[in-house]
Design an enzyme around this catalytic site. Structure first.
Site, mmCIF file in Angstrom:
data_model
loop_
_atom_site.group_PDB
_atom_site.id
_atom_site.type_symbol
_atom_site.label_atom_id
_atom_site.label_comp_id
_atom_site.label_asym_id
_atom_site.label_seq_id
_atom_site.Cartn_x
_atom_site.Cartn_y
_atom_site.Cartn_z
ATOM 1 N N ASP A 86 -56.745 -4.441 -5.603
ATOM 2 C CA ASP A 86 -56.640 -3.801 -6.915
ATOM 3 C C ASP A 86 -57.211 -4.801 -7.914
ATOM 4 O O ASP A 86 -56.741 -5.950 -7.979
ATOM 5 C CB ASP A 86 -55.176 -3.546 -7.286
ATOM 6 C CG ASP A 86 -54.542 -2.422 -6.490
ATOM 7 O OD1 ASP A 86 -55.185 -1.881 -5.574
ATOM 8 O OD2 ASP A 86 -53.368 -2.096 -6.781
ATOM 9 N N HIS A 142 -57.162 -6.994 1.473
ATOM 10 C CA HIS A 142 -57.374 -6.208 2.679
ATOM 11 C C HIS A 142 -58.837 -6.293 3.104
ATOM 12 O O HIS A 142 -59.715 -6.665 2.319
ATOM 13 C CB HIS A 142 -56.960 -4.760 2.442
ATOM 14 C CG HIS A 142 -55.509 -4.597 2.118
ATOM 15 N ND1 HIS A 142 -54.612 -3.969 2.961
ATOM 16 C CD2 HIS A 142 -54.784 -5.009 1.042
ATOM 17 C CE1 HIS A 142 -53.401 -3.987 2.409
ATOM 18 N NE2 HIS A 142 -53.480 -4.608 1.239
ATOM 19 N N SER A 227 -55.787 -14.194 -9.117
ATOM 20 C CA SER A 227 -57.042 -14.869 -8.862
ATOM 21 C C SER A 227 -58.176 -13.868 -8.721
ATOM 22 O O SER A 227 -58.125 -12.776 -9.278
ATOM 23 C CB SER A 227 -56.936 -15.758 -7.628
ATOM 24 O OG SER A 227 -57.982 -16.704 -7.633
#
Length: 263
Positions: A86, A142, A227
């Protein structure tokens, strides 16, 4: 405070010691009371979390939370690359003769970003995304493709901020900060997933056990605090989805574009 003074203070605080102290607190039971305030301050969708808020024993546990099943859907077309996180897109475009152009006003070379890996040649005229995770975001990373992990590298470095100030006022932070690089081979080529550490990030961790082969959307790693991920596709293998640009928000599993056979 002037920008030059703030830049100096940032330089002085960019040592890993600062992040270790911050990380130690976030992992302590004393940090638990900050979770509700953290949620409120950043408008976090706590209802998406795998567990109820009171079940998290530390701020770090909450920050590295998994989501409830079904909270993110993964585009499953076999030639698709999906967002690994995201995030907000802060850089996007074709790599031009080994250079990522105009990432918040600065250019980066693939050579420095990948720590002079022999694989640099594969990405000389490829495609890149710079994906910034704010404290609001879900912080697990992911796999953007279905494929095999071919190589991993940990690159020690600084921990400069990777927010707007860091990317615009500090010198090439994406290639100076600590990085964890993963090369994943898929049916139509290879991608490089560059996980960039940042100020107050105590570590970037791979999931354990880390499988040799990853399904698209399978967990790969996670940040302990916010980050950036830099995602690279090889030369001549990738076409970006129309409509994506700097400032676009993406969610983990959303299609970023499609692969084609190497030209």
């Amino acid at each position: 405070m002037s920008k030059s003074l703030f830049r100096l203070l940032t330089e002085l605080s960019s040592r890993k010691t600062v992040s270790r102290i911050t990380g130690a607190f976030a992992k302590s039971r004393w940090s638990r009371g900050f979770i509700p305030r953290f949620i409120k301050a950043y408008g976090i969708a706590a209802e998406e979390a795998e567990k109820a808020v009171h079940e998290y024993g530390t701020l770090n546990e909450f920050f590295t939370r998994r989501l409830k099943p079904g909270m993110r859907s993964v585009a499953m077309e076999p030639d698709t690359m999906v967002s690994p996180v995201d995030a907000l897109i802060t850089g996007i475009g074709y790599i031009q003769d080994g250079t990522l152009l105009n990432v918040k006003g600065q250019d980066y070379t693939v050579e420095e970003l990948l720590n002079r890996s022999p694989r640099v040649v594969n990405y000389k005229n490829g495609f890149f995304f710079v994906l910034y995770l704010s404290p609001t975001d879900y912080h697990r990373i992911h796999s953007p493709v279905a494929g095999d992990i071919m190589e991993k590298e940990h690159v020690p470095g600084k921990v400069y901020p990777v927010n707007e100030f860091g990317l615009t006022q500090m010198r090439r932070v994406l290639s100076r900060n600590e990085r964890l690089i993963t090369y994943i081979q898929h049916e139509l080529g290879e991608v490089a997933v560059v996980k960039v550490g940042a100020l107050n990030v105590s570590s970037i961790q791979y999931v354990q056990p880390l499988p040799k082969r990853l399904a698209r959307g399978e967990e790969l790693a996670y940040f302990e605090f916010g980050s950036t991920v830099v995602l690279l596709a090889e030369t001549g293998t990738f076409e970006c989805l129309e409509g994506l640009s700097v400032g676009s928000r993406v969610r983990m599993g959303e299609a970023l574009g499609r692969f084609n056979k190497k030209r």
